[in-house]
Design a protein around this motif. Structure first.
Motif, short mmCIF file in Angstrom:
data_model
loop_
_atom_site.label_atom_id
_atom_site.label_comp_id
_atom_site.label_asym_id
_atom_site.label_seq_id
_atom_site.Cartn_x
_atom_site.Cartn_y
_atom_site.Cartn_z
N HIS A 242 51.79 51.48 47.81
CA HIS A 242 51.36 51.69 49.19
C HIS A 242 49.99 51.09 49.46
N THR A 243 49.09 51.24 48.51
CA THR A 243 47.71 50.77 48.65
C THR A 243 47.51 49.53 47.81
N HIS A 244 47.22 48.41 48.46
CA HIS A 244 47.16 47.12 47.77
C HIS A 244 45.71 46.71 47.51
N PHE A 245 45.32 46.71 46.27
CA PHE A 245 43.98 46.30 45.87
C PHE A 245 43.94 44.80 45.62
N HIS A 246 42.74 44.22 45.73
CA HIS A 246 42.57 42.79 45.50
C HIS A 246 42.59 42.45 44.01
N LEU A 274 46.93 40.58 46.32
CA LEU A 274 46.42 40.50 44.95
C LEU A 274 45.77 39.14 44.70
N GLU A 275 44.51 39.16 44.31
CA GLU A 275 43.77 37.94 44.03
C GLU A 275 43.51 37.75 42.54
N ALA A 276 43.38 38.86 41.81
CA ALA A 276 43.09 38.78 40.37
C ALA A 276 43.92 39.82 39.63
N PHE A 277 44.54 39.38 38.53
CA PHE A 277 45.37 40.27 37.73
C PHE A 277 44.97 40.11 36.27
N ARG A 278 44.74 41.26 35.61
CA ARG A 278 44.35 41.24 34.20
C ARG A 278 45.24 42.19 33.41
N LEU A 279 45.75 41.67 32.32
CA LEU A 279 46.59 42.45 31.41
C LEU A 279 45.96 42.34 30.03
N VAL A 280 45.47 43.47 29.51
CA VAL A 280 44.69 43.45 28.27
C VAL A 280 45.32 44.39 27.25
N ASN A 281 45.66 43.82 26.09
CA ASN A 281 46.16 44.61 24.97
C ASN A 281 47.48 45.32 25.29
#
Length: 541
Positions: A242-246, A274-281
């Motif tokens: 529902h709430t879209h973060f950048h 969505l402008e930046a996506f990070r997937l860590v570990n």
């Protein structure tokens, strides 16, 4: 006598008897000629009449055609004006719609703020004694209470409509089991997160004031041991749909009853800003997961930055990312520490061509072998879109399989090939390299200008300067296949190529570079001077 007289009378032209047979054909010809002339004249007169008639009709047709053409021109002008008016009206309508939308968002935002003006967090945090009574140590109890205080603070700010640059939740690596008493707090947090949509929607139209730096830092911890209850993930998934973060970042957690990657993908799918996506570990172990992840990311037109770090496994399938990630606007990709190795020859070149907006690529801390470095070098030589490539290894004493490849610095040749002037000219003049390990590094100093033509000039001049130090230009001209006819051009370009150079002996390039006059003097002194003064050769060239 009478007999002779009769003869003469018979042949007299004045005789009233029948015509002479010899004169009759002439009379018939004249008559026929006159008749034919009359008929011909009549036909000519008729043709003239028809020609005159046709000319009149043609003249009328031309006038009508001209009038029609003028009418068409007027209609086209009117149509063009109508299109311009329609476009102007559409812009005004769009502007009005934006104003109405902004007013609606503002009204909704202020409605939420007013409604929550006196809102207070309804739950109380447990005490250390209460925590210790259910099996936690004092240190663990204090850490859990600190996290509850954080959740209370963030929840209250979201309810009040405050701008929050960093939200960090579910980072609980030290608990032996998840504290069930936190569930109501996470429910409060998720409810506030859903309502926070109106704050982000309102502030996003004023990015230059409020939205810049917005980030939902979804920190899932590094060495989490406690399993996060499924109910918390369901609450958060519903809120994030529902709430879209950048900016979204997901780090590894232990989950129960739900696949963590599925939860992540569900949070991403409906996010339109969505402008930046990070997937860590977060480990990706099979091709299906690569397909699902790339399918979601490929459809994110707003995505500009992506970081997939510590996601691959040794000998795993993560290298398939090179063949499946196809984005339109992605500028920056970090694929460091993913066990990438044994790449196919065209993996990197295909990856760069399939992501044409990509400007920065980080491949650090991957166990590349020497063949991989050759393939990366080949891809780099023919690429003009990448602006920075980083292949860094944090520890120079790592084992061979994890240390830097022996031929890592072969990549330098893609940026500046000094084997010949032609090779230097054909090098990559767009990408800046960051290579090496701590204490032993190479940062490219050639492709530092945004204008690649200046980078090319810099390399050619640097090579001429280096050769000049040892008076080698003339001999290398022979090897480079440079003819006499090219010398005047080289001399004329020396000043141009040297314009953007400093001759500071302490700088990396300044150690090799010399003044253009020195190079010109060397060339005029050593380069086949007898032939330059040979008239026949000069005429031939």
């Amino acid at each position: 006598m009478s007999h002779q007289g009769n003869k003469r009378q018979k042949h007299s032209p004045s005789s009233s008897g029948p015509s002479d047979p010899e004169t009759a054909p002439h009379e018939n010809k004249d008559s026929l000629r006159a008749e034919l002339q009359n008929d011909l004249q009549s036909q000519v007169d008729q043709l003239k009449e028809k020609i005159a008639q046709f000319e009149g009709e043609a003249s009328w047709g031309e006038a009508e055609k001209l009038e029609l053409k003028q009418s068409v021109g007027r209609l086209e002008n009117e149509n063009s004006q109508l299109k311009s008016n329609v476009a102007s009206l559409e812009e005004k309508v769009k502007s009005l719609e934006n104003l109405v939308s902004a007013a609606e968002r503002k009204e909704k935002y202020h409605e939420i703020v007013k409604r929550n003006e006196h809102w207070e967090y309804p739950l109380a945090a447990p005490t250390v004694a209460e925590m210790m009574s259910v099996g936690y140590t004092e240190e663990q109890s204090e850490e859990i209470i600190m996290k509850i205080d954080y959740i209370e603070d963030v929840t209250t700010k979201m309810r009040k409509g405050e701008a929050i640059n960093w939200i960090d939740v579910v980072d609980a690596p030290v608990e032996p089991h998840f504290y069930e008493g936190m569930l109501p707090h996470y429910e409060q947090f998720a409810n506030a997160l859903t309502e926070y949509k109106h704050t982000i929607d309102y502030m996003q139209d004023n990015t230059f004031h409020f939205v810049i730096g917005w980030a939902f830092q979804f920190d899932m911890g590094g060495e989490a041991q406690a399993q996060v209850p499924t109910q918390i993930l369901l609450w958060l998934e519903k809120a994030l749909k529902h709430t879209h973060f950048h900016r979204l970042e997901f780090r590894r957690i232990q989950t129960e009853g739900v696949r963590y990657l599925d939860f992540i993908l569900n949070c991403l799918k409906e996010n339109t800003r969505l402008e930046a996506f990070r997937l860590v570990n977060v480990t990706i172990e099979n091709s299906r997961d690569i397909d699902l992840l790339c399918e979601v990311l490929n459809n994110k037109a707003s995505l500009q930055e992506m970081k997939l770090v510590i996601c691959g496994t040794e000998g795993g399938v993560f290298r398939e990312i090179f063949n499946k990630l196809r984005t339109k606007n992605l500028h920056n990709i970090d694929l460091s520490e993913n066990h990438l190795s044994n790449l196919r020859p065209t993996d990197i070149s295909d990856f760069l061509s399939s992501n044409p907006s990509l400007e920065e690529l980080d491949l650090s801390n991957n166990p590349f072998n020497e063949r991989d470095i050759v393939n990366i070098t080949d891809a780099l030589k023919h690429n003009t879109t990448l602006r920075r490539l980083r292949i860094w290894f944090w520890d120079r004493d790592l084992p061979t399989t994890w240390g830097r490849p022996a031929n890592l610095y072969l990549l330098e040749s893609a940026i500046y090939d000094s084997t010949s002037l032609n090779a230097a000219s054909d090098s990559n003049h767009h990408c800046n390299l960051w290579l090496g390990t701590i204490g032993e590094s190479y940062i490219d100093n050639f492709n530092t200008c945004h204008d690649h033509t200046l980078n090319r000039r810099k390399k050619i001049y640097t090579l001429l300067s280096k050769r000049n130090r040892h008076r080698e230009n003339a001999s290398f001209f022979e090897l480079d296949g440079i003819g006499i006819k090219h010398i005047p051009k080289i001399l004329s370009l020396l000043r141009l190529f040297s314009e953007h150079h400093s001759y500071d002996e302490e700088s990396i390039q300044g150690q090799d570079e010399v003044k253009p006059l020195s190079i010109a003097y060397e060339i005029m002194r050593d380069w086949r001077m007898p032939e330059l003064y040979n008239l026949d050769i000069m005429e031939e060239d």
